[in-house]
Structures are given as C-alpha cells and as structure tokens.
Design a protein around this motif. Structure first.
Motif, PDB file in Angstrom:
ATOM      1  N   GLY A  31       0.821  -1.215   0.000  1.00 37.93           N
ATOM      2  CA  GLY A  31       0.000   0.000   0.000  1.00 37.93           C
ATOM      3  C   GLY A  31       0.853   1.262   0.000  1.00 37.93           C
ATOM      4  O   GLY A  31       0.524   2.252  -0.652  1.00 37.93           O
ATOM      5  N   GLY A  32       1.967   1.223   0.734  1.00 38.37           N
ATOM      6  CA  GLY A  32       2.875   2.367   0.736  1.00 38.37           C
ATOM      7  C   GLY A  32       3.531   2.571  -0.619  1.00 38.37           C
ATOM      8  O   GLY A  32       3.704   3.698  -1.077  1.00 38.37           O
ATOM      9  N   LEU A  33       3.873   1.474  -1.284  1.00 40.74           N
ATOM     10  CA  LEU A  33       4.468   1.582  -2.618  1.00 40.74           C
ATOM     11  C   LEU A  33       3.460   2.076  -3.651  1.00 40.74           C
ATOM     12  O   LEU A  33       3.833   2.710  -4.630  1.00 40.74           O
ATOM     13  N   ALA A  34       2.186   1.780  -3.423  1.00 42.17           N
ATOM     14  CA  ALA A  34       1.160   2.211  -4.369  1.00 42.17           C
ATOM     15  C   ALA A  34       1.023   3.729  -4.378  1.00 42.17           C
ATOM     16  O   ALA A  34       0.570   4.300  -5.368  1.00 42.17           O
ATOM     17  N   GLY A  35       1.439   4.379  -3.295  1.00 35.49           N
ATOM     18  CA  GLY A  35       1.362   5.837  -3.239  1.00 35.49           C
ATOM     19  C   GLY A  35       2.499   6.540  -3.965  1.00 35.49           C
ATOM     20  O   GLY A  35       2.469   7.756  -4.134  1.00 35.49           O
ATOM     21  N   LEU A  36       3.507   5.778  -4.393  1.00 40.38           N
ATOM     22  CA  LEU A  36       4.633   6.384  -5.117  1.00 40.38           C
ATOM     23  C   LEU A  36       4.214   6.755  -6.532  1.00 40.38           C
ATOM     24  O   LEU A  36       3.276   6.172  -7.083  1.00 40.38           O
ATOM     25  N   PRO A  37       4.902   7.699  -7.127  1.00 40.56           N
ATOM     26  CA  PRO A  37       4.609   8.001  -8.534  1.00 40.56           C
ATOM     27  C   PRO A  37       4.866   6.775  -9.404  1.00 40.56           C
ATOM     28  O   PRO A  37       5.638   5.896  -9.035  1.00 40.56           O
ATOM     29  N   ASP A  38       4.212   6.726 -10.549  1.00 38.99           N
ATOM     30  CA  ASP A  38       4.376   5.574 -11.437  1.00 38.99           C
ATOM     31  C   ASP A  38       5.841   5.399 -11.818  1.00 38.99           C
ATOM     32  O   ASP A  38       6.469   6.302 -12.356  1.00 38.99           O
ATOM     33  N   SER A  39       6.361   4.241 -11.503  1.00 39.66           N
ATOM     34  CA  SER A  39       7.733   3.918 -11.873  1.00 39.66           C
ATOM     35  C   SER A  39       7.840   2.403 -11.996  1.00 39.66           C
ATOM     36  O   SER A  39       7.047   1.659 -11.430  1.00 39.66           O
ATOM     37  N   SER A  40       8.822   1.966 -12.742  1.00 39.91           N
ATOM     38  CA  SER A  40       9.004   0.528 -12.913  1.00 39.91           C
ATOM     39  C   SER A  40       9.423  -0.118 -11.595  1.00 39.91           C
ATOM     40  O   SER A  40       9.085  -1.271 -11.333  1.00 39.91           O
ATOM     41  N   PHE A  41      10.137   0.618 -10.744  1.00 43.14           N
ATOM     42  CA  PHE A  41      10.521   0.074  -9.449  1.00 43.14           C
ATOM     43  C   PHE A  41       9.293  -0.224  -8.599  1.00 43.14           C
ATOM     44  O   PHE A  41       9.190  -1.297  -7.999  1.00 43.14           O
ATOM     45  N   ALA A  42       8.369   0.719  -8.533  1.00 45.84           N
ATOM     46  CA  ALA A  42       7.166   0.523  -7.717  1.00 45.84           C
ATOM     47  C   ALA A  42       6.338  -0.640  -8.243  1.00 45.84           C
ATOM     48  O   ALA A  42       5.856  -1.474  -7.465  1.00 45.84           O
ATOM     49  N   HIS A  43       6.198  -0.731  -9.558  1.00 44.22           N
ATOM     50  CA  HIS A  43       5.427  -1.834 -10.144  1.00 44.22           C
ATOM     51  C   HIS A  43       6.094  -3.179  -9.834  1.00 44.22           C
ATOM     52  O   HIS A  43       5.425  -4.141  -9.447  1.00 44.22           O
ATOM     53  N   GLY A  44       7.394  -3.237 -10.020  1.00 41.54           N
ATOM     54  CA  GLY A  44       8.121  -4.480  -9.760  1.00 41.54           C
ATOM     55  C   GLY A  44       8.085  -4.870  -8.294  1.00 41.54           C
ATOM     56  O   GLY A  44       7.933  -6.047  -7.957  1.00 41.54           O
ATOM     57  N   GLY A  81       3.819 -17.895 -12.711  1.00 44.14           N
ATOM     58  CA  GLY A  81       3.525 -17.667 -14.119  1.00 44.14           C
ATOM     59  C   GLY A  81       2.631 -16.456 -14.326  1.00 44.14           C
ATOM     60  O   GLY A  81       2.874 -15.627 -15.217  1.00 44.14           O
ATOM     61  N   VAL A  82       1.614 -16.316 -13.493  1.00 43.25           N
ATOM     62  CA  VAL A  82       0.715 -15.156 -13.599  1.00 43.25           C
ATOM     63  C   VAL A  82       1.463 -13.870 -13.260  1.00 43.25           C
ATOM     64  O   VAL A  82       1.350 -12.861 -13.970  1.00 43.25           O
ATOM     65  N   VAL A  83       2.244 -13.893 -12.185  1.00 45.16           N
ATOM     66  CA  VAL A  83       3.017 -12.705 -11.809  1.00 45.16           C
ATOM     67  C   VAL A  83       4.019 -12.359 -12.905  1.00 45.16           C
ATOM     68  O   VAL A  83       4.198 -11.186 -13.256  1.00 45.16           O
ATOM     69  N   GLY A  84       4.670 -13.376 -13.469  1.00 45.92           N
ATOM     70  CA  GLY A  84       5.616 -13.125 -14.560  1.00 45.92           C
ATOM     71  C   GLY A  84       4.942 -12.563 -15.797  1.00 45.92           C
ATOM     72  O   GLY A  84       5.485 -11.673 -16.463  1.00 45.92           O
ATOM     73  N   PHE A  85       3.751 -13.066 -16.117  1.00 48.13           N
ATOM     74  CA  PHE A  85       3.019 -12.548 -17.275  1.00 48.13           C
ATOM     75  C   PHE A  85       2.646 -11.087 -17.055  1.00 48.13           C
ATOM     76  O   PHE A  85       2.766 -10.263 -17.972  1.00 48.13           O
ATOM     77  N   ILE A  86       2.191 -10.748 -15.862  1.00 49.79           N
ATOM     78  CA  ILE A  86       1.843  -9.352 -15.577  1.00 49.79           C
ATOM     79  C   ILE A  86       3.089  -8.477 -15.670  1.00 49.79           C
ATOM     80  O   ILE A  86       3.055  -7.379 -16.232  1.00 49.79           O
ATOM     81  N   ALA A  87       4.216  -8.959 -15.136  1.00 48.65           N
ATOM     82  CA  ALA A  87       5.462  -8.183 -15.215  1.00 48.65           C
ATOM     83  C   ALA A  87       5.881  -8.004 -16.674  1.00 48.65           C
ATOM     84  O   ALA A  87       6.348  -6.924 -17.065  1.00 48.65           O
ATOM     85  N   PHE A  88       5.699  -9.036 -17.482  1.00 54.50           N
ATOM     86  CA  PHE A  88       6.052  -8.951 -18.899  1.00 54.50           C
ATOM     87  C   PHE A  88       5.200  -7.910 -19.616  1.00 54.50           C
ATOM     88  O   PHE A  88       5.699  -7.186 -20.482  1.00 54.50           O
ATOM     89  N   THR A  89       3.932  -7.800 -19.260  1.00 54.86           N
ATOM     90  CA  THR A  89       3.062  -6.830 -19.930  1.00 54.86           C
ATOM     91  C   THR A  89       3.361  -5.398 -19.504  1.00 54.86           C
ATOM     92  O   THR A  89       2.994  -4.470 -20.197  1.00 54.86           O
ATOM     93  N   LEU A  90       4.034  -5.241 -18.367  1.00 55.24           N
ATOM     94  CA  LEU A  90       4.364  -3.884 -17.900  1.00 55.24           C
ATOM     95  C   LEU A  90       5.640  -3.351 -18.533  1.00 55.24           C
ATOM     96  O   LEU A  90       5.937  -2.171 -18.412  1.00 55.24           O
TER      97      LEU A  90
END
Length: 91
Positions: A31-44, A81-90
């Motif tokens: 939840g704390g990371l979700a408040g960060l600006p959009d970045s690949s680090f936060a998504h990962g 596999g699902v987490v990897g697929f989501i990461a691949f789409t990002l």
C-alpha cells in the motif's frame, strides 16, 4: 500391511500468527508503494510482494507445504507464471 500415520495435531498457533503478521506487513508495504509516482521500481516491488504473499498463503494457509510435490509445483508455478506474465506486460 500398516497404514501411514496421520497427523491429527492442530496447527501451531504461533507459526500461523507469525505468517499472518508477515502478510499484514507485506500488505502495508504494498500500500505504501502504491502511493509512489508511477515507476518501474514501484510496479516491480508490488508484484514481488504479491508473489511472496501468494507463496506464503499457498504454503501456510492452503497446506501445500505438506502436499505432494507435483501439486505444490503446479500451484506455485501457476502463481509465478501469472506474476511473470503481468510483469512482462508492464515492460
């Protein structure tokens, strides 16, 4: 021929409580990371936390830690596999 022994002992409350507290901490961290600006680090980081939480739930609360290896591999493989697929789409 003997039958295999079945463990009828209740789960240890201390270990489940510790796992539950870890899950709460990971949820708060996500939840704390979700408040960060959009970045690949936060998504990962959020995806990594979700994978860790999913593994913890599968092994501790779904009882896969004591399940046959093929079932544990199938469920955890699906999860990663699902987490990897989501990461691949990002990317």
């Amino acid at each position: 021929m003997t039958t295999p022994a079945i463990n009828h002992d209740p789960p240890r409350t201390g270990r489940l409580t510790a796992a539950w507290l870890v899950l709460i901490g990971l949820t708060l961290a996500g939840g704390g990371l979700a408040g960060l600006p959009d970045s690949s680090f936060a998504h990962g980081a959020v995806l990594a936390l979700a994978a860790i939480k999913g593994r913890c739930v599968a092994l501790r609360f779904m009882g896969l830690a004591h399940a046959p290896a093929w079932l544990r591999r199938a469920v955890l493989g699906w999860l990663f596999g699902v987490v990897g697929f989501i990461a691949f789409t990002l990317v």
